[in-house]
Design an enzyme around this catalytic site. Structure first.
Site, PDB file in Angstrom:
ATOM      1  N   HIS A  68      -3.882  -5.042  -0.264  1.00  0.00           N
ATOM      2  CA  HIS A  68      -3.497  -5.556   1.051  1.00  0.00           C
ATOM      3  C   HIS A  68      -3.526  -7.085   1.049  1.00  0.00           C
ATOM      4  CE1 HIS A  68      -3.248  -1.799   3.317  1.00  0.00           C
ATOM      5  NE2 HIS A  68      -4.174  -1.367   2.479  1.00  0.00           N
ATOM      6  N   GLU A  75      -2.502  -9.051   3.240  1.00  0.00           N
ATOM      7  CA  GLU A  75      -2.842  -9.534   4.594  1.00  0.00           C
ATOM      8  C   GLU A  75      -4.343  -9.530   4.838  1.00  0.00           C
ATOM      9  OE1 GLU A  75      -1.762  -6.597   3.819  1.00  0.00           O
ATOM     10  OE2 GLU A  75      -2.610  -5.050   5.123  1.00  0.00           O
ATOM     11  N   CYS A 134       0.831  -1.209   0.000  1.00  0.00           N
ATOM     12  CA  CYS A 134       0.000   0.000   0.000  1.00  0.00           C
ATOM     13  C   CYS A 134       0.867   1.261   0.000  1.00  0.00           C
ATOM     14  CB  CYS A 134      -1.011  -0.034   1.155  1.00  0.00           C
ATOM     15  SG  CYS A 134      -2.293   1.228   0.995  1.00  0.00           S
TER      16      CYS A 134
END
Lengths: 255, 205
Positions: free
Chosen positions: B183, B185, B82
């Site tokens: 993202h 994650e 990001c």
């Protein structure tokens, strides 16, 4: 445009789901982490926790819950309830929330929205707005009034004006709940969604009134995401079934 | 050099989610803002949330920028996420403008006003050419984005693009320097599998 999101919402209190969540062939899930993990496995695009008690004393319990969830669920997690300051906000982000939602405290102190938006960027801040229809005045467009404290307290504020204000102040998303429809399973207030979606340029999450999959499709004509509780908690539909239905209706959803 | 992933901590953000995801895929993680620990790690992850100027500033002030440049120069695997992608660029127009690390030429600009911003949600990735093995399985996948600014789709090393108002760089590779605008994650299995591949990139030299 990103895919339309389906967001199961869990009301929590003292670290437990307030109303149990039923999954097919599974016992009631009173543990929010358990429920969040199941929704994650079903393909939920995001999970939302709303702490409905949110007292100062149980702050630690909520942080612990967020932290346990973030260790198991690798989908976006939004957490709301009782956030009054930058410290509350940062504590939730650091525990593992991706986004934090504020409601009553923003109405009480609008500048809080600007400050929270500056902490970690607009994309981490959701402003929740609960509205109720005002009595219809002949010849005038429908108006809504902002309510706080879980929809129990009228504020006198006009809904669309407040929504435009929070967007201008730096809200990253709007979680819009129709108090008229919440809990009725009669479908979203579509006039409200249409007006709000046209009034702001931030993503709008629709909430309040979903009883059928058709309702989701209707709401997503205007909203970017649909938040729902009971249709998923009752075990009536899985998130996967909802998405299959939406896909068949030509709504772009993530498989 | 220890066989750890240094996760650079430079302020508020979703650091914890990245840490959890890296542990989930079996990495040994040290969360740090100590330049020495960044230098010592076999691989480095630069997460990011918030504004690019503040992030770039924090990295400079803490001495992490110099450490990161060394790690990249010696060819250790590095992943920016990001804002961690954005700060690799020459500059950005957020909050009146900010200088980046200039490891990749280009300017990070705001997405066009015709679409809802921030760009929040799951968008599909497209391949920008032949893909590095770390990116190959991601072509056509939906991944989670949360941002308003983005690097150009034709930025050097661009492997994956996504579109919100305009196409933008969603993933790039230059040697062992990798960066993604989405993202991983928070992108469920597709994201975890990507992180697993990053952790598996040989820690060379």
């Amino acid at each position: 445009m990103p895919a339309k999101r389906i967001i199961p919402c869990l009301d929590v209190k003292d670290g437990r789901v307030v109303k149990g969540v039923k999954f097919q062939n599974l016992r009631d899930a009173g543990d929010p982490v358990e429920a969040a993990a199941r929704y994650d496995a079903q393909g939920a695009d995001e999970i939302t926790y709303l702490d409905i008690a949110a007292t100062l004393e149980n702050r630690g319990t909520l942080l612990d819950l967020v932290s346990r969830t973030a260790a198991r669920v690798f989908a976006p997690l939004t957490v709301g309830g009782g956030v009054r300051s930058e410290a509350d906000f940062v504590a939730l982000l650091r525990a593992g929330a991706d986004k934090v939602s504020v409601n009553s405290s923003a109405v009480k102190e609008p500048a809080l929205v600007d400050r929270l938006s500056a902490v970690a960027g607009a994309q981490a801040l959701v402003v929740a707005v609960d509205v109720k229809r005002r009595p219809r005045v002949e010849g005038r467009p429908t108006e809504w009034e902002v309510y706080v404290a879980g929809g129990s307290k009228a504020t006198g504020r006009e809904g669309l004006a407040w929504i435009r204000e929070v967007a201008d102040r730096g809200a990253g998303e709007l979680l819009l709940t129709s108090m008229d429809r919440d809990g009725t399973q009669a479908g979203y207030d579509l006039e409200l969604l249409e007006r709000v979606a046209a009034a702001v340029r931030i993503p709008v999450i629709a909430s309040g009134g979903v009883g059928t999959l058709e309702h989701l499709a209707e709401g997503l004509r205007f909203a970017d995401a649909a938040l729902a509780a009971s249709i998923f908690h009752d075990g009536t539909y899985t998130v996967g079934e909802a998405k299959k239905f939406l896909h068949s209706r030509g709504v772009e959803v993530r498989p | 050099m220890s066989d750890t992933v240094a996760l650079v901590d430079y302020g508020a953000g979703n650091l914890r989610s990245v840490e959890n995801a890296l542990r989930e895929v079996g990495a040994q993680v040290v969360v740090t803002r100590d330049p020495a620990e960044v230098r010592d790690a076999a691989r480095v992850v630069v997460p990011g949330q918030g504004a690019m100027p503040a992030c770039a500033e924090a990295m400079r002030g803490s001495g992490v920028e110099a450490a990161l440049r060394e790690v990249i120069a010696r060819g250790s695997p590095v992943l920016g996420i990001c804002v961690g992608l954005q700060i690799l660029f020459t500059d950005g127009e957020e909050a009146g403008g900010a200088r980046g690390l200039d490891l990749v030429s280009g300017t990070v600009r705001k997405l066009p006003p015709e679409v809802r911003l921030p760009h929040i949600g799951w968008s599909r990735l497209a391949a920008a050419g032949p893909l590095h093995p770390i990116f190959a399985p991601l072509a056509g996948e939906y991944v989670y984005f949360a941002h308003s600014y983005a690097a150009p789709a034709d930025a050097p090393g661009t492997q994956l693009t996504a579109t919100h108002g305009r196409p933008f760089c969603a993933g790039l590779a230059r040697g062992n320097l990798f960066a993604v605008q989405f993202h991983p994650e928070k992108s469920q299995q597709a994201g975890l599998a990507f992180l697993r591949r990053f952790v598996g990139v040989p820690a060379c030299s």
